[in-house]
Design an enzyme around this catalytic site. Structure first.
Site, short mmCIF file in Angstrom:
data_model
loop_
_atom_site.label_atom_id
_atom_site.label_comp_id
_atom_site.label_asym_id
_atom_site.label_seq_id
_atom_site.Cartn_x
_atom_site.Cartn_y
_atom_site.Cartn_z
CB THR A 64 7.50 43.01 27.33
OG1 THR A 64 8.64 42.95 26.49
CG2 THR A 64 7.78 42.36 28.66
CE LYS B 158 11.58 40.66 27.76
NZ LYS B 158 11.31 42.06 27.46
CB THR C 244 17.22 43.72 26.91
OG1 THR C 244 18.13 44.71 27.22
CG2 THR C 244 16.09 43.75 27.92
CD GLU D 140 10.70 48.14 22.33
OE1 GLU D 140 11.48 49.07 22.35
OE2 GLU D 140 10.13 47.70 23.35
CG ASN E 120 11.34 52.37 22.96
OD1 ASN E 120 11.07 51.61 23.88
ND2 ASN E 120 11.76 51.94 21.78
CB SER F 87 2.67 57.63 29.18
OG SER F 87 3.04 57.50 27.83
#
Lengths: 384, 384
Positions: A147, A169, A180, A260, A379, A384
């Site tokens: 992702t 992943k 996660t 991230e 994040n 969006s």
């Protein structure tokens, strides 16, 4: 290598059109036997995605013949329709894979929460993937489950005549119980489901359960271990469990290394604890302290923030006996000022925090990341 | 107004030279009686700063005649020397305030953890402040306790012949139990220490304990309530408690409104809970979810992150009965997609999240902030 390093497995990764970007988004992993034993560990979040609810049921039988994974949508918080979509995915895979039945096909999804999957693209994608299954398909499968991951993650360990490999992943919403992520591990060792289950739980408890990138626990975490028995070798339990743990540890470190927005990987070792539970509780409290995570990002050896995090736990310790080292410099001794903080060199990506509770002999290691403006940017704009 | 709004109090705020910037950094609040009753609530962090350890002892007597507060250094994790420094501060105040004794003088400090205070500047500062005590000194005192606060914070409520006023500082390390801050409240109502204690605890439980800017609990949180009895009025308990709660609520909201780097104030109301404890647990879990805090910063009504936060709690709920509104738009109904998320207008600073557990009739409100790049910048460079 990845999930096809072990004999008896084929895999594929394709672009089904689930992601608007057109990037690969659907993976298929098939266990061609002769055995089809499996074990699974799932998120402890009580809000579970439809594929988690489905796969938990599948795993109760101890048999998994194939796994369908998609990125581009988590199929979480999608109600009865979401569950029907997961069911339809397994049915489609059973239809295009001769000799398979839907009740033995696990499904895993990752991506945005709260959106129904585009089944008009996903179901044809399952058929396309089935047509591309290959003993060399492991890398493509690993790529298709990404992702926000910047790299795909695979690991392999060789035993004495058998192999354990896998793919993972995960880049955000990384926290214990589990971190996660989606992980599929495969082995050609000849083991039954209970043996796989024990090895997998022993491994995840010490690896994926001990990384905490951002304190946020996912709705979709899934770790599967599939055994084909194709090597014909029945390994000693300890050797096999060690290999599974090493593969999980390798993948867990890759997850932290690709988290991230992160600029630092933080290894938090809690020593001198009265119990392992105490060590884990303190490690997680340190791992989740936003102020400390900011300080580490700023290469500031701010041990006061470590102490303030320890102070929020119920672990056994006396405040005036706590010691803290950052990159091996004991900047806090007996709860107060220790070595000169200017001695701490924090230029490198890996930062080591050692917290000594001076209350026993137990220990634990938790891996975390720093908190950065890039994390915020990534994040705050994600959906969006 | 501030701490000198109520009769019987004088205060001062000066620059003692503790801060390198030369900004005001030392405040003195004196209760001139006739009563000197007091109550206090302190951080529940087990790593407590020296002034917290000192003031907790002082408050056991139920009498506080004066409070010395300094910014520019927390005097936390400073060992026996730190405690001696706090003691010396109280002794110095007793020396320069005729008729006072050190055992009735509370001390509060705020600033960096792990540094000894410059006593060669602080002690002369106490004497200077004593020379500037004034019935109009409340504002200056409020200004002198600022650290990263951009504004000073005061609040006043008038009763029937009596007054409750106060000042607060706090901008980071804000989390329940208590929120990180120093607060001094004063009243000229004629009340004894047990009455003050009950009113203060009732108020802080619902105000300061329910704000959570960044999940980080301080080593120095101190909230004091001092009563001079100078009005000669003995108020009804309920009226007095309501005024104390209103002042605390006002100050708590000011803390959230000035939180480090924040661009949004998030009001999280949990309704339909089986118990108030459940509502608070769920509210805090939502308040601390970094991914959600980033989404709010990005004006993204990401209700999936609200559900994933709820799912990590032990509260009573069924995932498929959860409802979530953002700014009154019910974007999640029965655990799945609800109203169109594009209907949610998030342009304003205040964002309201309502989480309905559909499990009972209890509720709670928690205030939080978003997570921003400015927060990261401010806290990665704080000590350097």
């Amino acid at each position: 290598m990845s999930v096809t390093a072990a004999k008896g497995f084929t895999a594929a990764g394709i672009a089904a059109g689930i992601k608007e970007s057109g990037n690969p988004d659907l993976a298929l992993v098939v266990n061609n036997g002769p055995r089809r034993a499996a074990a699974g560990v799932f998120t402890s979040n009580r809000v579970k995605a439809a594929p988690v609810l489905w796969s938990e049921q599948v795993l109760k039988g101890g048999v998994v013949s194939a796994v369908v994974l998609n990125s581009g949508g988590a199929n979480a918080c999608t109600g009865p329709q979401g569950f029907q979509d997961t069911h339809a995915t397994a049915e489609k895979a059973a239809e295009v894979l001769p000799g398979h039945s839907a009740g033995e096909i696990a499904v895993a999804s990752t991506g945005l929460i709260g959106l129904l999957l585009p089944m008009d693209k996903l179901l044809p994608g399952v058929e396309t993937a089935a047509g591309q299954l290959s003993e060399h398909g492991g890398e493509k499968a690993a790529i298709a489950i990404k992702t926000t991951d910047t790299v795909h993650k695979t690991a392999v360990r060789e035993g004495d005549g058998w192999t354990v490999g896998g793919m993972a992943k995960g880049a955000g919403m990384l926290a214990p119980g589990l971190a996660t992520m989606l992980v599929v591990l495969t082995t050609d060792a000849d083991l039954d489901a209970p043996g796989l289950d024990k090895a997998l739980r022993d491994a995840t408890r010490l690896t994926f359960d001990r990384i905490d990138s951002d304190g946020c626990m996912s709705t979709n975490d899934t770790v599967l271990l599939l055994a084909s028995g194709a090597s014909g070798v029945v390994p000693a339990y300890e050797a096999f469990a060690a290999a599974v743990r090493e593969v999980c540890d390798d993948l867990a470190r890759q997850l932290i290394g690709d988290a991230e927005g992160a600029s630092k990987d933080i290894r938090i070792e809690v020593i001198g604890a009265a119990s392992e539970d105490d060590a884990v509780e303190v490690g997680r409290s340190i791992a989740r302290n936003n102020l400390l995570k900011c300080a580490i990002h700023g290469e500031d050896p701010n041990w006061g923030r470590v102490l303030s995090a320890i102070g929020t736990t119920a672990a056994v310790f006396e405040p005036d006996r706590l010691n803290v080292a950052i990159n091996d410099i004991w900047v806090c001794k007996n709860g107060g000022v220790g070595a000169d903080r200017d001695l701490v060199d924090m230029r490198f990506r890996e930062v080591r925090i050692t917290a000594d509770l001076a209350a026993g002999s137990q220990s634990a290691v938790i891996w975390a990341n720093d908190l950065t403006a890039d994390y915020v940017h990534e994040n705050s704009a994600y959906s969006s």
